[in-house]
Design a protein around this motif. Structure first.
Motif, mmCIF file in Angstrom:
data_model
loop_
_atom_site.group_PDB
_atom_site.id
_atom_site.type_symbol
_atom_site.label_atom_id
_atom_site.label_comp_id
_atom_site.label_asym_id
_atom_site.label_seq_id
_atom_site.Cartn_x
_atom_site.Cartn_y
_atom_site.Cartn_z
ATOM 1 N N ALA A 1 0.736 -1.262 0.025
ATOM 2 C CA ALA A 1 0.038 -0.069 -0.133
ATOM 3 C C ALA A 1 0.770 1.225 -0.082
ATOM 4 C CB ALA A 1 -0.941 0.082 1.252
ATOM 5 N N GLU A 2 2.118 1.206 0.465
ATOM 6 C CA GLU A 2 2.939 2.341 0.308
ATOM 7 C C GLU A 2 3.162 2.920 -0.867
ATOM 8 O OE1 GLU A 2 6.567 1.108 2.016
ATOM 9 O OE2 GLU A 2 5.577 1.168 4.335
ATOM 10 N N ASP A 3 3.207 2.313 -1.929
ATOM 11 C CA ASP A 3 3.413 2.800 -3.472
ATOM 12 C C ASP A 3 2.169 1.871 -4.193
ATOM 13 O OD1 ASP A 3 3.674 3.796 -5.728
ATOM 14 O OD2 ASP A 3 5.709 3.541 -6.033
ATOM 15 N N PRO A 4 0.893 2.320 -4.267
ATOM 16 C CA PRO A 4 -0.006 1.274 -5.173
ATOM 17 C C PRO A 4 0.247 1.351 -6.470
ATOM 18 C CG PRO A 4 -1.245 3.005 -3.548
ATOM 19 C CD PRO A 4 0.256 3.423 -3.527
ATOM 20 N N ASN A 5 1.103 2.195 -6.994
ATOM 21 C CA ASN A 5 1.477 1.926 -8.327
ATOM 22 C C ASN A 5 2.534 0.866 -8.664
ATOM 23 O OD1 ASN A 5 -0.467 3.857 -9.314
ATOM 24 N ND2 ASN A 5 0.996 5.426 -8.657
ATOM 25 N N ARG A 6 3.324 0.486 -7.677
ATOM 26 C CA ARG A 6 4.494 -0.392 -7.948
ATOM 27 C C ARG A 6 4.042 -1.653 -7.893
ATOM 28 N NH1 ARG A 6 9.872 -1.059 -3.940
ATOM 29 N NH2 ARG A 6 10.687 -2.780 -5.229
ATOM 30 N N HIS A 7 4.560 -2.617 -8.910
ATOM 31 C CA HIS A 7 4.357 -3.871 -8.984
ATOM 32 C C HIS A 7 5.520 -4.703 -8.604
ATOM 33 C CE1 HIS A 7 0.565 -3.883 -11.873
ATOM 34 N NE2 HIS A 7 0.815 -2.645 -11.567
ATOM 35 N N TRP A 8 5.287 -5.388 -7.502
ATOM 36 C CA TRP A 8 6.413 -6.197 -6.883
ATOM 37 C C TRP A 8 6.605 -7.486 -7.346
ATOM 38 C CZ3 TRP A 8 9.395 -4.586 -2.296
ATOM 39 C CH2 TRP A 8 8.920 -3.474 -1.669
ATOM 40 N N THR A 9 7.899 -7.938 -7.634
ATOM 41 C CA THR A 9 8.236 -9.305 -8.019
ATOM 42 C C THR A 9 8.293 -9.982 -6.752
ATOM 43 O OG1 THR A 9 10.560 -9.241 -7.720
ATOM 44 C CG2 THR A 9 9.609 -8.676 -9.717
ATOM 45 N N LEU A 10 7.909 -11.580 -7.032
ATOM 46 C CA LEU A 10 7.781 -12.303 -5.652
ATOM 47 C C LEU A 10 9.202 -12.071 -4.972
ATOM 48 C CD1 LEU A 10 6.389 -14.537 -4.055
ATOM 49 C CD2 LEU A 10 7.754 -16.155 -5.599
ATOM 50 N N THR B 1 -6.501 -3.839 -0.274
ATOM 51 C CA THR B 1 -5.071 -4.012 0.339
ATOM 52 C C THR B 1 -4.639 -2.634 1.004
ATOM 53 O OG1 THR B 1 -4.387 -4.977 -1.849
ATOM 54 C CG2 THR B 1 -2.737 -4.358 -0.334
ATOM 55 N N GLN B 2 -5.163 -1.482 0.504
ATOM 56 C CA GLN B 2 -4.954 -0.063 0.997
ATOM 57 C C GLN B 2 -5.720 -0.077 2.259
ATOM 58 O OE1 GLN B 2 -4.739 3.233 -1.589
ATOM 59 N NE2 GLN B 2 -4.702 1.996 -3.401
ATOM 60 N N SER C 1 -0.764 -9.589 -11.250
ATOM 61 C CA SER C 1 -0.765 -9.277 -12.711
ATOM 62 C C SER C 1 -0.311 -10.431 -13.175
ATOM 63 C CB SER C 1 0.318 -8.370 -12.641
ATOM 64 O OG SER C 1 -0.023 -7.014 -12.076
ATOM 65 N N ALA C 2 -0.762 -10.291 -14.868
ATOM 66 C CA ALA C 2 -0.459 -11.543 -15.656
ATOM 67 C C ALA C 2 1.152 -11.789 -15.833
ATOM 68 C CB ALA C 2 -1.073 -11.129 -17.035
ATOM 69 N N ASN C 3 1.881 -11.234 -15.451
ATOM 70 C CA ASN C 3 3.338 -11.360 -15.456
ATOM 71 C C ASN C 3 3.826 -11.872 -14.289
ATOM 72 O OD1 ASN C 3 3.295 -8.888 -13.965
ATOM 73 N ND2 ASN C 3 4.799 -7.869 -15.192
ATOM 74 N N GLY C 4 3.000 -12.166 -13.196
ATOM 75 C CA GLY C 4 3.364 -12.619 -11.853
ATOM 76 C C GLY C 4 3.868 -11.645 -10.992
ATOM 77 N N THR C 5 3.605 -10.555 -11.030
ATOM 78 C CA THR C 5 3.885 -9.534 -10.046
ATOM 79 C C THR C 5 2.630 -9.258 -9.376
ATOM 80 O OG1 THR C 5 3.524 -7.607 -11.614
ATOM 81 C CG2 THR C 5 5.708 -8.192 -11.513
ATOM 82 N N TYR C 6 2.914 -8.304 -8.108
ATOM 83 C CA TYR C 6 1.786 -8.039 -7.285
ATOM 84 C C TYR C 6 1.884 -6.711 -6.844
ATOM 85 C CZ TYR C 6 2.402 -13.101 -6.735
ATOM 86 O OH TYR C 6 2.476 -14.506 -7.038
ATOM 87 N N HIS C 7 0.533 -6.265 -6.410
ATOM 88 C CA HIS C 7 0.486 -4.687 -6.274
ATOM 89 C C HIS C 7 -0.752 -4.670 -5.320
ATOM 90 C CE1 HIS C 7 -1.866 -5.353 -9.871
ATOM 91 N NE2 HIS C 7 -2.764 -4.365 -9.683
ATOM 92 N N ALA C 8 -1.050 -3.513 -4.922
ATOM 93 C CA ALA C 8 -2.279 -3.178 -3.880
ATOM 94 C C ALA C 8 -3.197 -2.699 -4.666
ATOM 95 C CB ALA C 8 -1.736 -2.162 -3.020
ATOM 96 N N ASN C 9 -4.490 -3.070 -4.372
ATOM 97 C CA ASN C 9 -5.835 -2.583 -4.650
ATOM 98 C C ASN C 9 -6.629 -1.884 -3.742
ATOM 99 O OD1 ASN C 9 -7.151 -4.427 -3.101
ATOM 100 N ND2 ASN C 9 -6.924 -6.298 -4.853
ATOM 101 N N SER C 10 -7.774 -1.459 -3.803
ATOM 102 C CA SER C 10 -8.529 -0.607 -2.624
ATOM 103 C C SER C 10 -8.570 -1.424 -1.405
ATOM 104 C CB SER C 10 -9.695 -0.150 -3.339
ATOM 105 O OG SER C 10 -10.584 -1.245 -3.437
#
Length: 388
Positions: free
Chosen positions: A66-75, A116-117, A105-114
């Motif tokens: 949630a600190e950066d909702p636009n960031r897509h994290w790898t595992l 999560t926040q 995401s389709a590429n296997g990364t993870y990010h926040a949604n509402s």
């Protein structure tokens, strides 16, 4: 049709009423499409949703995303940042993403949604711990408790599933959790709930509470918040309606009133009085006696005791304002129904329907003058009660 629904899911409506109507329609569609196999999965494995959410809180996963909702994290990056084994984290994320608590995401990364926040906020963290540590054990003890009681409607707040689950003989409100972090979590959750709820004055004719100049000079109380904790409702009324002149008073037990911010109360000209609402009401003849979420904490007999003390204190033009959920007699929503079951299992208390409110007030020598609903989603309403 499935493609249209998927497109709608990507672009949900922004209007609150439309969202609620669509949400309920989608829920009904979901239930109508459910097979017995689907129902098995929904029921039998739902017990893991709250523990898995707590793991997301404990590891800092929700906060990090949630600190950066636009960031897509790898595992790998998340594993290093959280110091959680990669294989374990993958399984945790897979579960949480399947229930929409995080986004994958389709590429296997993870990010926040509402969601999560929201789960990263102190209120949601507190609620997760409160329901996992305090409410869930009572829920699991509920079937056996009802069986041992001969399937009679619970009427004692010291003989519920809560006592069985927590091995205590005191009521939930008198219980001290063995984990010292649980009680602060509960208070944080309750504080966040109040902040997100609509205000009762939105659909209530506040001008009907206006006092005459003589009544003001005679120091008649305009508004007494009975069991009002630290006075937030009085402060809110003063802020929203500065045109209302007269004494605003908050009452609660001495240990609760002691937590109030006296400077803040004085700033808004709010008085505080230590009072147990099971004792005679000390302020006679107030224009309005207000109770917010008091009645749903108690079984009928205790509610009648509280209300009779207020009835005895009323002037001919006094009114009792009961701020509670009012359920329909037929067709209660799932939110309303599950809240009622929680109150029954923990406190032997009730979320009451329209007819149940009429019956309860009649037992206390009162009657319903009018019901003002200000939140249709869960039925939050002001019940105006006057002497019968």
């Amino acid at each position: 049709m499935a493609a249209q629904l998927r497109e709608l899911a990507q672009n949900p409506p922004q209007d609150a009423n439309e969202r609620r109507e669509l949400y309920e329609a989608a829920r009904l569609l979901h239930m109508s499409l459910e097979t017995p196999f689907d129902a098995m999965h929904r029921l039998f494995w739902s017990v893991y949703q709250l523990p898995m959410t707590q793991i997301g809180v404990d590891t800092g996963l929700f906060k990090t995303l949630a600190e950066d909702p636009n960031r897509h994290w790898t595992l790998t990056d998340l594993s290093v940042d959280l110091n959680v084994d990669t294989k374990l984290l993958y399984r945790i994320l897979r579960y949480l993403a399947s229930f929409g608590l995080v986004s994958e995401s389709a590429n296997g990364t993870y990010h926040a949604n509402s969601t999560t926040q929201w789960l990263s906020t102190p209120g949601a963290e507190g609620g997760t711990k409160h329901y996992l540590k305090t409410v869930s054990p009572a829920a699991h003890a509920f079937p056996e408790t009802l069986s041992q009681q001969g399937y009679r409607n619970p009427t004692s707040s010291t003989d519920t599933a809560f006592q069985k689950a927590h091995h205590t003989d005191v009521s939930a409100y008198s219980w001290t959790p063995p984990d010292p972090t649980v009680l602060p979590a509960f208070f944080e959750f309750m504080k966040s709930q109040r902040a997100s709820q609509r205000n009762w004055t939105e659909n209530f004719p506040v001008d009907t509470l206006t006092l005459s100049e003589k009544e003001i000079q005679d120091k008649r109380a305009l508004f007494v918040d009975v069991g009002g904790a630290t006075g937030h409702q009085c402060i809110s009324l003063r802020q929203r309606h500065p045109e209302l002149s007269g004494r605003l008073v908050v009452e609660d037990q001495e240990r609760v009133i002691a937590r109030a911010d006296e400077a803040e109360l004085n700033k808004h000209q709010v008085e505080s009085i230590a009072h147990d609402f099971f004792q005679p009401q000390p302020l006679k003849g107030a224009k309005a006696y207000y109770l917010r979420n008091i009645m749903h904490d108690w079984p009928d007999a205790k509610c009648v005791e509280i209300l009779r003390h207020l009835r005895d204190a009323m002037a001919p033009d006094s009114v009792i304002l009961i701020d509670e959920n009012v359920l329909p007699d037929v067709g209660a929503s799932w939110k309303q129904a599950q809240k009622d079951i929680q109150m029954m299992s923990v406190l032997a208390a009730v979320e009451r329907s329209v007819s149940e409110w009429h019956e309860l007030l009649g037992s206390a020598g009162l009657k319903v003058e009018k019901i003002h609903t200000y939140d249709d989603d869960i039925g939050d309403s002001i019940i105006e009660a006057i002497p019968a």
